[in-house]
Design a protein around this motif. Sequence first.
Motif, mmCIF file in Angstrom:
data_model
loop_
_atom_site.group_PDB
_atom_site.id
_atom_site.type_symbol
_atom_site.label_atom_id
_atom_site.label_comp_id
_atom_site.label_asym_id
_atom_site.label_seq_id
_atom_site.Cartn_x
_atom_site.Cartn_y
_atom_site.Cartn_z
ATOM 1 N N UNK A 1 0.825 -1.208 0.000
ATOM 2 C CA UNK A 1 0.000 0.000 0.000
ATOM 3 C C UNK A 1 0.863 1.264 0.000
ATOM 4 N N UNK A 2 1.944 1.231 0.740
ATOM 5 C CA UNK A 2 2.805 2.410 0.884
ATOM 6 C C UNK A 2 3.588 2.708 -0.387
ATOM 7 N N UNK A 3 4.194 1.682 -0.970
ATOM 8 C CA UNK A 3 5.089 1.885 -2.110
ATOM 9 C C UNK A 3 4.347 1.706 -3.425
ATOM 10 N N UNK A 4 3.316 2.544 -3.606
ATOM 11 C CA UNK A 4 2.523 2.492 -4.831
ATOM 12 C C UNK A 4 2.280 3.910 -5.324
ATOM 13 N N UNK A 5 2.217 4.047 -6.642
ATOM 14 C CA UNK A 5 1.859 5.342 -7.211
ATOM 15 C C UNK A 5 0.479 5.276 -7.854
ATOM 16 N N UNK A 6 0.081 4.108 -8.288
ATOM 17 C CA UNK A 6 -1.257 3.879 -8.849
ATOM 18 C C UNK A 6 -2.086 3.150 -7.792
ATOM 19 N N UNK A 7 -3.397 3.024 -7.990
ATOM 20 C CA UNK A 7 -4.171 2.231 -7.037
ATOM 21 C C UNK A 7 -3.547 0.831 -6.891
ATOM 22 N N UNK A 8 -3.244 0.429 -5.656
ATOM 23 C CA UNK A 8 -2.566 -0.848 -5.441
ATOM 24 C C UNK A 8 -3.428 -2.054 -5.809
ATOM 25 N N UNK A 9 -2.797 -2.976 -6.505
ATOM 26 C CA UNK A 9 -3.387 -4.283 -6.785
ATOM 27 C C UNK A 9 -2.466 -5.305 -6.138
ATOM 28 N N UNK A 10 -3.002 -5.991 -5.150
ATOM 29 C CA UNK A 10 -2.224 -6.951 -4.376
ATOM 30 C C UNK A 10 -2.797 -8.337 -4.643
ATOM 31 N N UNK A 11 -1.921 -9.260 -4.940
ATOM 32 C CA UNK A 11 -2.329 -10.647 -5.205
ATOM 33 C C UNK A 11 -1.602 -11.531 -4.205
ATOM 34 N N UNK A 12 -2.351 -12.323 -3.458
ATOM 35 C CA UNK A 12 -1.760 -13.261 -2.507
ATOM 36 C C UNK A 12 -2.134 -14.659 -2.974
ATOM 37 N N UNK A 13 -1.119 -15.424 -3.312
ATOM 38 C CA UNK A 13 -1.376 -16.785 -3.782
ATOM 39 C C UNK A 13 -0.643 -17.790 -2.912
ATOM 40 N N UNK A 14 -1.042 -19.025 -3.060
ATOM 41 C CA UNK A 14 -0.517 -20.099 -2.214
ATOM 42 C C UNK A 14 -0.334 -21.354 -3.048
ATOM 43 N N UNK A 15 0.723 -22.085 -2.699
ATOM 44 C CA UNK A 15 0.855 -23.439 -3.214
ATOM 45 C C UNK A 15 1.689 -24.252 -2.236
ATOM 46 N N UNK A 16 1.461 -25.536 -2.252
ATOM 47 C CA UNK A 16 2.209 -26.467 -1.416
ATOM 48 C C UNK A 16 3.340 -27.031 -2.262
#
Length: 161
Positions: free
Chosen positions: A55-70
């Motif tokens: 959120x802090x280090x963004x200049x455009x609206x932040x898009x955050x993707x959290x993914x997972x794999x085993x």
Amino acid sequence: YTDIDLNGVLELVKNDFDLLLKEKGAVIKTDELPVIKGIPLQINQLFSNLISNSLKFSSAPPHIRISYRLLSPQEISLVCGSHQENPCNELIFEDNGIGFDQQYADQIFTMFRRLQSNQDYPGTGIGLALCKKIAENHHGFIRTSSEPGKGASFRVYLPVQ
């Protein structure tokens, strides 16, 4: 160590950042996350620090993707370069932020080491160092990759216990 539903952790962190998420027009997309064994307060801090940086280090609206794999023991051995006996949870936090030059990938996990000026991006320089320590406290590790202007990706590896 107790069972921690990472989906619940994410919801708590999103609630903590609710106002900032709305102000910045941020979007967080996520896979279904696992239940892990860990120290709840530390895992919450890990998620909070990584999302806060996105959120802090963004200049455009932040898009955050959290993914997972085993990952299998063989796959994790390829990542860390040493023999592993247990599978490992890989949590990937990706964003569309300002990014950084890959040559600084190891330095950003050093306490008080900042790549940006405090005037442009406020902070203490301890967030990512704490993330590294939390991963290590859970017998895991963290890696990052980035390019200036193309966002960053943080990969947290936590062994299945």
